[in-house]
Each structure stands twice: as structure tokens, then as C-alpha cells.
Scaffold this motif. Sequence first.
Motif, PDB file in Angstrom:
ATOM      1  N   THR A 111       0.854  -1.185   0.000  1.00  0.00           N
ATOM      2  CA  THR A 111       0.000   0.000   0.000  1.00  0.00           C
ATOM      3  C   THR A 111       0.889   1.234   0.000  1.00  0.00           C
ATOM      4  OG1 THR A 111      -1.702  -1.193   1.238  1.00  0.00           O
ATOM      5  CG2 THR A 111      -1.872   1.199   1.177  1.00  0.00           C
ATOM      6  N   LEU A 183      -8.936   0.572   0.006  1.00  0.00           N
ATOM      7  CA  LEU A 183      -7.601  -0.032   0.090  1.00  0.00           C
ATOM      8  C   LEU A 183      -7.705  -1.423   0.719  1.00  0.00           C
ATOM      9  CD1 LEU A 183      -5.619   3.116   1.304  1.00  0.00           C
ATOM     10  CD2 LEU A 183      -5.657   2.155  -1.011  1.00  0.00           C
ATOM     11  N   VAL A 213      -3.361   0.098  -3.418  1.00  0.00           N
ATOM     12  CA  VAL A 213      -2.837  -1.219  -3.061  1.00  0.00           C
ATOM     13  C   VAL A 213      -2.344  -1.866  -4.350  1.00  0.00           C
ATOM     14  CG1 VAL A 213      -3.320  -3.474  -2.069  1.00  0.00           C
ATOM     15  CG2 VAL A 213      -4.472  -1.452  -1.165  1.00  0.00           C
TER      16      VAL A 213
END
Length: 471
Positions: A111, A183, A213
Motif C-alpha cells: 500500500t 484499500l 494497493v
Amino acid sequence: MLIADHLIERCAGIVGAANVLVDEHDTAPYLTDWRGRFTGRARAVVRPASTAEVAAVVRLCAELRVPIVPQGGRTGLVLGSVPDAAGDAIVLSLRRLNRIRTVDTFNRTMTVEAGCILQDIQQAASEHGMLFPLSLAAEGSCTIGGNLSTNAGGTGVLRYGNTRELCLGLEVVTAQGEVWDALRGLRKDNTGYDLRDLYVGAEGTLGVITAAVLKLFPQPKAAITALVALATPRDALALLKLVEGECGPTLTGYELMSDVSLRLVASHFPDLPQPFPERYPQYALLELSSHESEAHGVALLERAIERALEDGLAQDAVVATSIAQSRALWAIREHIPLAQAAAGKNIKHDISVPISRIADFIETTDAQLEADYPGVQVVCFGHLGDGNLHYNVAPPEDIRHDDFLAEQGPINRIVHDSVAAHGGSISAEHGIGALKRDELPRYKSPVELQLMRAIKAALDPLGIMNPGKIL
């Protein structure tokens, strides 16, 4: 108080006065496109450092009806990340959003924030024994937010796909200043419309990507590179089919380079190696990634090349036997755009056609350009494995470069009409921006354009997100 003064004061309250640039000397680097051909104007350059600050700035701009031009590394080639000449917009630079938030080796994800430099992401993945495979010439300065916003391609698309395929989730600030947090890092999520795909490739016209991500892959044990000399682009297609049959998914890169391209590199970068003692009309640069061993990869590639030589498909070949030799072969490919820039101005085209029609496209378009502009020099190279060519047109030796640029409209028409006739796209990986915006109605159907306008109106009803780009 004037709107401009009110805007600057309130932006300073959000991101700090030091991160609201208004002085001409400070804003200049953010206003000129990568090739230095266009310089826009802006009320200010605003540099937030968090998603919350981005959201607050966007809410302010929505309130005051101030246009926003999101900007990453500013390496695009279609005027997508610079403001126009009106001077009404702010530039929203995301370079300070540069944290790698998490690396999850079990989920094979990372991420990252939008301002992370691509090369830094590659390095972070490598430090965890993983691979982030997106790779392109500007990776030392481009940002992942820009890569996502343009759905960048690069040299690994054949094996790993475009940036869209490398993204599992997004964090986005909408045109209203709300934060959409997706995410999640899921490979399967079948719960409605895929909103991620609306923002990837939208060039900042629908909202601001602030984090993502990304997919990671196991680090290959070896990468093997070869350069193969060929007679024609048609032979390059046949070689691609042969190597894919012999090597399967280990083939990760397949680049086509014309002799014109290599001669240009040799002229402007004489210190780079010349792999063959004689010249050939075309070259294919191949890379295999082996998860078994270097010996396994070399054996696969050498067997395929031997077959190509025996069949008369290949004229000559060299297989790199060290990392240094591999880098040297790739350096030749990567220096083609630099050599073109050193040679002078040219008319660039980032196009794609079905792989099976690439040879027909090159033959037809080369012939049409030569007929209309005798002596024209076509510098054709690119990612043949995924159908993407950089088909650049340089002037004949007896024509000044600035005079030749005056022919950009007619030359674009020849190239783009040929692309359309061969079932292709006028933008493969660079996007539309402002540069190709007016070309789009000729090559997209009214239905497609109306659907795009409907999405734009729904997500950005005030029209403040990167106005004048794409539509």
C-alpha cells in the motif's frame, strides 16, 4: 477580498504557507510540460502532505469553483498534468504524499501513497524479496499516482499487464472533497460496479488518487536478455510466436526496434555498445524471467533462438551472459527517446494495434508518409509483445525541425487514420490529456463519448477536475 487572495490564504491554512507556491520562480517547474513545448499558468501550486489535506483543498476549490490540475512527477507527454494558459486553476502537486504505508508479503501487496516514485516502490518490493513489475523509462521520476491516472504500460505488460492490472484497490478524494477508501487488497470483490477502474486511466478528470494497493510478485531467480537481428517486422511477429511457444509465460518483455532507431542511438551515444558488427533492418529485444534458475532460462531462450536461426527467421543474435551485458542491451532501447530529443524535434505517436496487424500497419503507414513527405525518417520502436508502438516521425534532412512541426496535423491524420484502419488506438499508454483531446471525436463513437461525458457529469458536476483534458 479577491477570490484569489481568499484561496491562497485558506490553502495556506490547510497545508502551510510554505507549501502554497505563488512566486513565478517557485511555480515555474510545475507549469511546463515534460518536453518543454508548452507552459501554462496557475493561481498557485499547492502541495498537501496527507489525504486529509488533499480532501480539504478539494472541498475549498469546490466551494470557490476553482479548477484543480492534479500533478505527480510531470513526466507525461500529452499535456495532461499541466494547467492551460487561462491561469484559473491551482496545480495540486502530490509529491509530498510519498509514504509506503505497508508491505504484506503473504497477501503479496503493497500500500503506497500517490506521490511515491516508481523506482522507490520497486526498491521497497525488492527489499522484501518481492517484485513490483511496472517498469518504464521515467521510473526514476514518475509517481505511482500518475502511473495509475494514465494506466501506464512499460516493458513488462506482456507478462504482467498495464498498471490497471497491478492495482487491487484505491484511495480517492472525490470532486466533492470526500474520501473513498477502498484499500482492501482483495483479488475478488464482486459487490457492484468496479469504481477503481473509473479512476485508473481517468487522468485526474474524475477525482484525485491519493493511495493504492499494488500487486507484488515473487522475485524471479534470473532475468535473461537477448537481442535478435531480423529482416522485417513480420519476422519479429513470427519470432514472438516461436518464443512464446518455446518459453511460455517466462517471456516477460519483447521490444521491437528499427535500424533507424539504433543508428540514432549510436550517433548520439557512441559509448553505448554496438552488439553486431553489421546492420540489420529490425531488432527484437527479449527478456525471460526464470523462477527455476539462470541456467534454465538461458537454455529455454537459446533453444528458441537456435530454432529461429535454423529456420532463417533470425539473422543473428546475442544472449547476455552477465547483468552488465543485459543492462547494456536494455540501455540501447531506453536511449532511443533520448537520442531523438538530442537529434531535434519530432512528431510522436503512442499507438496500439492488434499484434497480428503490426507489420501491415508499419508497411502501410511508412509508405504513405514517404509518398507525402519524401525522405521522412520514421523512428519506430516499442512494446511489440503487447501491440504498442512508439511511431515517431522526424523530418527529412533538408527540412528545418520547426518547419516540419507545422505539418503535425496532416501527419497525425495519416498515422491515426492508419491506426483506426488497422483496428487500433491512438493512445496506448500515454493517455489523451489536452494534446489528443480534439482527435478523440474522430476515433471514438458518439455512444462512447456520450457515456464518458455522462460519467464526468455524474462524478464531477462542477467540472473542476483537470478541465480540458480528455473531453
